[in-house]
Design an enzyme around this catalytic site. Sequence first.
Site, mmCIF file in Angstrom:
data_model
loop_
_atom_site.group_PDB
_atom_site.id
_atom_site.type_symbol
_atom_site.label_atom_id
_atom_site.label_comp_id
_atom_site.label_asym_id
_atom_site.label_seq_id
_atom_site.Cartn_x
_atom_site.Cartn_y
_atom_site.Cartn_z
ATOM 1 N N LYS A 22 0.834 -1.206 0.000
ATOM 2 C CA LYS A 22 0.000 0.000 0.000
ATOM 3 C C LYS A 22 0.866 1.253 0.000
ATOM 4 O O LYS A 22 0.656 2.175 -0.794
ATOM 5 C CB LYS A 22 -0.897 -0.015 1.243
ATOM 6 N N ASN A 23 1.863 1.272 0.890
ATOM 7 C CA ASN A 23 2.632 2.509 1.046
ATOM 8 C C ASN A 23 3.524 2.801 -0.150
ATOM 9 O O ASN A 23 3.942 3.935 -0.342
ATOM 10 C CB ASN A 23 3.449 2.470 2.346
ATOM 11 N N ARG A 92 -3.770 10.689 4.211
ATOM 12 C CA ARG A 92 -2.529 11.395 4.489
ATOM 13 C C ARG A 92 -1.618 11.445 3.261
ATOM 14 O O ARG A 92 -0.932 12.429 3.045
ATOM 15 C CB ARG A 92 -1.797 10.718 5.662
ATOM 16 N N CYS A 116 -4.852 7.935 9.424
ATOM 17 C CA CYS A 116 -5.107 7.293 10.721
ATOM 18 C C CYS A 116 -4.890 8.260 11.870
ATOM 19 O O CYS A 116 -3.946 9.043 11.855
ATOM 20 C CB CYS A 116 -4.139 6.128 10.901
ATOM 21 N N ARG A 121 1.089 13.851 13.739
ATOM 22 C CA ARG A 121 1.407 13.750 12.311
ATOM 23 C C ARG A 121 1.493 15.107 11.618
ATOM 24 O O ARG A 121 0.741 15.402 10.693
ATOM 25 C CB ARG A 121 0.408 12.846 11.594
ATOM 26 N N PRO A 122 2.389 15.958 12.040
ATOM 27 C CA PRO A 122 2.533 17.258 11.379
ATOM 28 C C PRO A 122 3.172 17.107 9.998
ATOM 29 O O PRO A 122 3.659 16.019 9.653
ATOM 30 C CB PRO A 122 3.481 18.012 12.318
ATOM 31 N N ILE A 123 3.171 18.187 9.223
ATOM 32 C CA ILE A 123 3.824 18.136 7.905
ATOM 33 C C ILE A 123 4.890 19.233 7.782
ATOM 34 O O ILE A 123 5.231 19.648 6.682
ATOM 35 C CB ILE A 123 2.803 18.221 6.745
ATOM 36 N N ASP A 124 5.393 19.667 8.927
ATOM 37 C CA ASP A 124 6.381 20.750 8.896
ATOM 38 C C ASP A 124 7.638 20.375 8.098
ATOM 39 O O ASP A 124 8.227 21.221 7.418
ATOM 40 C CB ASP A 124 6.758 21.159 10.331
ATOM 41 N N LEU A 125 8.045 19.093 8.151
ATOM 42 C CA LEU A 125 9.253 18.690 7.424
ATOM 43 C C LEU A 125 9.031 18.742 5.911
ATOM 44 O O LEU A 125 9.935 19.092 5.150
ATOM 45 C CB LEU A 125 9.687 17.274 7.831
ATOM 46 N N ASP A 305 4.356 0.227 11.957
ATOM 47 C CA ASP A 305 3.161 -0.407 11.380
ATOM 48 C C ASP A 305 2.983 -1.863 11.813
ATOM 49 O O ASP A 305 1.975 -2.487 11.473
ATOM 50 C CB ASP A 305 3.215 -0.340 9.849
ATOM 51 N N ILE A 327 7.560 6.390 17.135
ATOM 52 C CA ILE A 327 7.226 7.170 15.924
ATOM 53 C C ILE A 327 5.964 8.004 16.127
ATOM 54 O O ILE A 327 5.941 9.193 15.814
ATOM 55 C CB ILE A 327 7.063 6.232 14.693
ATOM 56 N N ARG A 397 -8.876 -0.066 4.793
ATOM 57 C CA ARG A 397 -8.005 0.949 4.185
ATOM 58 C C ARG A 397 -6.678 0.353 3.731
ATOM 59 O O ARG A 397 -6.063 0.854 2.789
ATOM 60 C CB ARG A 397 -7.685 2.063 5.206
#
Length: 418
Positions: A22-23, A92, A116, A121-125, A305, A327, A397
């Site tokens: 999936k990933n 995401r 999920c 789960r920020p997206i700053d990076l 996971d 994580i 999912r």
Amino acid sequence: MDKFQIYGGARLDGEIDVYSAKNSVLALLAASILTDEQVILTDCPKIGDVYNMIKILEALGSKVVWQENSIIIDSLGVYSHEIPQSYGKEIRSSIFMLGSILARFKKAKAVFPGGCDIGLRPIDLHIKGLRELNIDVKEMGANILCDAKNARGKKIHLDFPSVGATENIMLASVLINGRTVICNAAKEPEIVCLQDMLNKMGAKVYGAGTGTIEIEGVKKLHGVEFKPIPDRILAGTYLIAAAMTKGKVYIKNCRPNDLTSLISKLNGVSCDILANDDTILVKGYEKPQSVMMIETSPYPGFPTDLQAQTLALQTISHGTSLIVENIFETRYKHVGELIKMGAEIVVKDRYAIVRGVEKLYGTQVFAHDLRGGAALVLAGLAAEGTTIVEDIHHVDRGYYKLEEDLTSLGASVKRIQS
Ligand code: UD1
């Protein structure tokens, strides 16, 4: 909402094939709009996250069809640079589209992503990385507006080897001027897979699988037919299912080398594991022992996971186990449900202490996220009596007809449709 009804107690026995990860598929779907030509991804799972990503591609103007298990994407007519709010929030991986839309249109509009509920789960990076490429990124409420007309390659250092940020920066930089270097890049097999497909499309990407990835911008990419790597998390889930049911399962079409961290923890403790190039034979022990400590970390460390499924195995193993989730902050929502089934677990911050019990007992439990939901299904297989796992849309999912795979191995798992 659909639920699973599981009669526990059957030992899994038989062979099972692993389909594409999936990933990987999600990142490769994002990459597909980097070219006007046809992209074919073979052996893909028909799961919720993939369908959602396809909806985003269609909203941008791509034509997407399934041919059996292959996804055929034609992005010649792509016209929109905006990820629709409703889809962007749900999944995401929509955030990877930011990189590829920028590469294609030099501008993009997205929303802060969903996925999920397992932590902040920020997206700053991601945003910092794009800005380093001289892309103008404006955060306006829930929206992210980007302008890449002055984008150019540069050396970027990631504070953490984020999988998503690494993939997004790779996608954003393959078609821009100059050389991009990502330092402290994620090393996950899915990153190597993305590099392989991009290079097959004509990109110049080197170093994936190490901490430094270099991308030499090219003018154009072309179409490709590509088979994503097998799903290591699915293979790991089957492996743990075999151990939990004291069964014997032969897992085919997988890459044991991608699962070394799991195999080295469980082999000789919970089960016997015989790994070849692309198969794993698992024989569960009558009396599995606890793994003393499991600590999640970026690849090649123990995958977050597989934390929930491995924790479920510890609930019926002899001894006490310490689990550390490094994580994601709130990735223990399965614990309360496992306790309802008779498990003995204490959670404090990122730590879970699991004392093995003789037996779990079937009852009604609720999936709160994808992998936690899978852990409850595994617990149901091992439990005495009937387990009802509610809210399995979370499981759907990431797992394609999990009940059919498990039934083919001798389990009794029925989907009850609402
Ligand atoms: C993570 C996993 C990946 C897994 C995926 C789906 C790791 C390192 N990554 O990838 O293997 O397949 O979940 O469950 O195990 N972070 C930030 N800012 C950012 C991006 C991330 O602080 O901009 C933090 C996250 O909050 C988290 C960590 O970095 O604590 C890992 O994030 P990242 O690898 O990006 O997560 P995913 O790409 O979702």
